[in-house]
Design a protein around this motif. Structure first.
Motif, PDB file in Angstrom:
ATOM      1  N   GLU A  79      41.549  42.051  38.540  1.00  0.00           N
ATOM      2  CA  GLU A  79      41.491  41.004  39.559  1.00  0.00           C
ATOM      3  C   GLU A  79      40.498  41.316  40.673  1.00  0.00           C
ATOM      4  OE1 GLU A  79      44.475  38.575  42.585  1.00  0.00           O
ATOM      5  OE2 GLU A  79      45.286  39.784  40.949  1.00  0.00           O
ATOM      6  N   GLN A 114      37.147  39.132  41.552  1.00  0.00           N
ATOM      7  CA  GLN A 114      36.924  38.503  42.845  1.00  0.00           C
ATOM      8  C   GLN A 114      35.559  38.897  43.412  1.00  0.00           C
ATOM      9  OE1 GLN A 114      38.979  36.218  44.327  1.00  0.00           O
ATOM     10  NE2 GLN A 114      37.278  35.946  45.768  1.00  0.00           N
ATOM     11  N   ARG A 126      41.056  32.196  36.906  1.00  0.00           N
ATOM     12  CA  ARG A 126      39.917  32.757  37.629  1.00  0.00           C
ATOM     13  C   ARG A 126      39.205  31.676  38.440  1.00  0.00           C
ATOM     14  NH1 ARG A 126      41.969  37.533  37.675  1.00  0.00           N
ATOM     15  NH2 ARG A 126      41.496  38.894  35.883  1.00  0.00           N
ATOM     16  N   GLN A 172      41.158  31.297  41.499  1.00  0.00           N
ATOM     17  CA  GLN A 172      40.846  32.440  42.343  1.00  0.00           C
ATOM     18  C   GLN A 172      39.517  32.227  43.066  1.00  0.00           C
ATOM     19  OE1 GLN A 172      40.812  36.094  40.113  1.00  0.00           O
ATOM     20  NE2 GLN A 172      40.104  37.331  41.826  1.00  0.00           N
ATOM     21  N   ALA A 228      39.891  29.748  45.963  1.00  0.00           N
ATOM     22  CA  ALA A 228      40.830  30.094  47.031  1.00  0.00           C
ATOM     23  C   ALA A 228      40.171  30.189  48.412  1.00  0.00           C
ATOM     24  CB  ALA A 228      41.552  31.393  46.684  1.00  0.00           C
TER      25      ALA A 228
END
Length: 503
Positions: free
Chosen positions: A335, A339, A375, A378, A381
């Motif tokens: 993760e 990111q 993803r 993500q 976000a």
């Protein structure tokens, strides 16, 4: 470098080439090689193998700043000279080539000459990549030297005629090189793994055990423990040689400890050392040796892996790729690395266009679709109001509508349409499928399952009808993992219905 391809090798985060080049230039061995290349000239004499003449080693050591009392000076000068020759920082002329050869004072022996090589100019006038190329060549030389037995072993293996008895030495160059490559590959993986030891050095016994003890072995035998101990001492010698080139930071084995500890203590070190309550004692662990790859070391080992055909991604290399390539790649990343890669990808794009591209790439009923959407979520976000138009555009999309509603609701956007039942159930299946694909059956997943199911009366009576390729797979996982036994039983029944519906 010989290493097996690793399809899920995590991406490494590397400094810029310019910063890595600066590290290379101050690595002690490389810096000494550069100084000797500048020192080389008409006075320099080399033997048939390109080595400095023995009589010139003290002068070379002095050029490096070593005084007559520095016993290691000539040895370090010889090592740096070999690196300078192998990297092209120095050009040598063999004895007897034209009129360049010169004899000693008695005329009994001829020497070649040496002058600064053309590549020396790259040290100050080349691009960072040129400097790193020279450093990689130097690394090859040092790794080759590190795979050679130490002097004591060579002396012990001399036969009556003074020749090396390789059978007695039990040294196979290819095997030794493969062993060292394997060690460095394991150290690389431990460093880049998100849940590995990337924040601290690796105990030397742990690294040695990773090369000797099979993963499925229970209690190691005495013979295996002895092999771990031998491997550890071999690594202690090798990492001492690799530290000056800037590959690793290394704390050697405490010499006093070597006389005190037996093989079993060496093998156990780094896994269960410390106090009676099981807490590791950092000082005890460090006595057995600690090693850490430097950023330059990570760069070097990755370069060798790439050359060997291993897939070893680096964060940032997807910045110029499309969103489809980005999501496909980061779906297999941890993760944190995902990111970081996403942030670099977004940084060079207009956000509204980038969001629309990401959403389009997230669609798909294939097996990788759920994780791509995770993803994508993500990636969205941190996005602000400028992304709202692109997100609203997919509210009616059966695959992305749930994701869009979650994003808008989390930002308190008004007039977000409520999802219908079919979308809620589809999103639930997609979310759990994505979590299973990302992390497997983690301890947190049962809590997510409870949260997603307890608010819907008759959840399992309806969810098996969801037209999602992972419905049966998710329900089977819920049947194993749901913390409520009654719900788990209902999940298993629903999974059977979903399988029957698919056939």
């Amino acid at each position: 470098m010989s290493a097996e391809p690793h399809p899920t090798l995590p991406p490494v985060r590397l400094p810029s080439d310019a910063e890595l080049a600066r590290h290379a230039l101050v690595a002690p061995l490389f810096a000494r090689a550069v100084r000797l290349a500048r020192w080389a000239g008409p006075h320099t004499r080399v033997d048939a193998g390109g080595e400095l003449a023995a009589a010139q080693l003290p002068e070379a050591a002095a050029a490096l700043g070593f005084g007559p009392a520095d016993e290691e000076g000539p040895m370090l000068a010889s090592q740096a000279w070999r690196v300078a020759v192998d990297t092209g920082l120095v050009d040598v002329t063999d004895p007897g080539d034209g009129d360049d050869g010169a004899g000693d004072e008695d005329g009994d022996e001829e020497y070649g000459t040496a002058v600064p090589g053309e590549d020396l100019a790259l040290v100050t006038g080349g691009a960072p990549g040129d400097v790193l190329g020279l450093w990689l060549a130097a690394l090859d030389t040092v790794l080759a030297d590190a795979a050679v037995p130490d002097l004591d072993d060579l002396v012990d293996a001399l036969d009556e005629g003074g020749e090396i008895d390789f059978d007695r030495l039990d040294w196979n160059p290819s095997r030794e090189a493969d062993f060292l490559d394997g060690v460095l590959a394991n150290l690389y993986l431990l460093t880049v793994s998100e849940h590995g030891a990337s924040d601290g050095p690796i105990p030397l016994p742990v690294l040695a055990a990773s090369m000797v003890i099979p993963e499925d072995m229970g209690e190691p035998t005495d013979a295996v423990l002895e092999q771990v101990s031998e491997a550890m001492m071999r690594l202690d010698d090798q990492f001492r040689q690799l530290e000056p080139i800037g590959l690793v930071e290394f704390r050697p084995v405490d010499e006093a400890l070597m006389a005190e500890a037996d093989d079993e203590e060496f093998a156990a070190a780094g896994s269960t050392p410390g106090s009676a309550d099981g807490e590791a004692d950092d000082e005890d662990v460090s006595r057995y040796g600690l090693v850490r790859l430097t950023p330059l070391g990570l760069y070097g080992i990755r370069a060798r892996m790439l050359e060997a055909g291993v897939t070893a991604p680096a964060v940032g290399e997807l910045a110029d790729k499309g969103a489809d390539a980005l999501l496909d790649a980061v779906s297999g990343y941890p993760e944190g690395a995902a990111q970081a890669e996403i942030e670099q990808w977004l940084s060079g794009r207009e956000l509204p266009d980038a969001v629309a591209e990401l959403l389009a790439a997230a669609r798909g009923a294939d097996e990788g679709g759920p994780l791509r959407r995770l993803r994508c979520q993500q990636a969205l976000a941190p996005a602000g109001p400028e992304a709202e138009r692109a997100v609203r555009a997919v509210l009616d999309d059966p695959e992305l509508g749930g994701l869009a509603r979650v994003w808008l609701s989390e930002r308190g956007v008004a007039d977000v349409p409520a999802p219908d039942g079919a979308m809620v159930f589809w999103l639930t299946v997609d979310t759990i499928a994505a979590q299973l694909a990302a992390d497997g059956e983690t301890a947190e997943l049962p809590l997510l399952m409870r949260s997603l199911t307890e608010h819907h009366t008759g959840f399992f009576d309806q969810v098996w009808r969801v037209d999602h390729p992972a419905t049966a797979y998710v329900l089977e996982a819920m049947g194993r993992m749901h913390p409520d036994k009654k719900a788990a039983k209902e999940a298993r029944k629903a999974a059977f219905k979903a399988r029957s519906r698919q056939t």
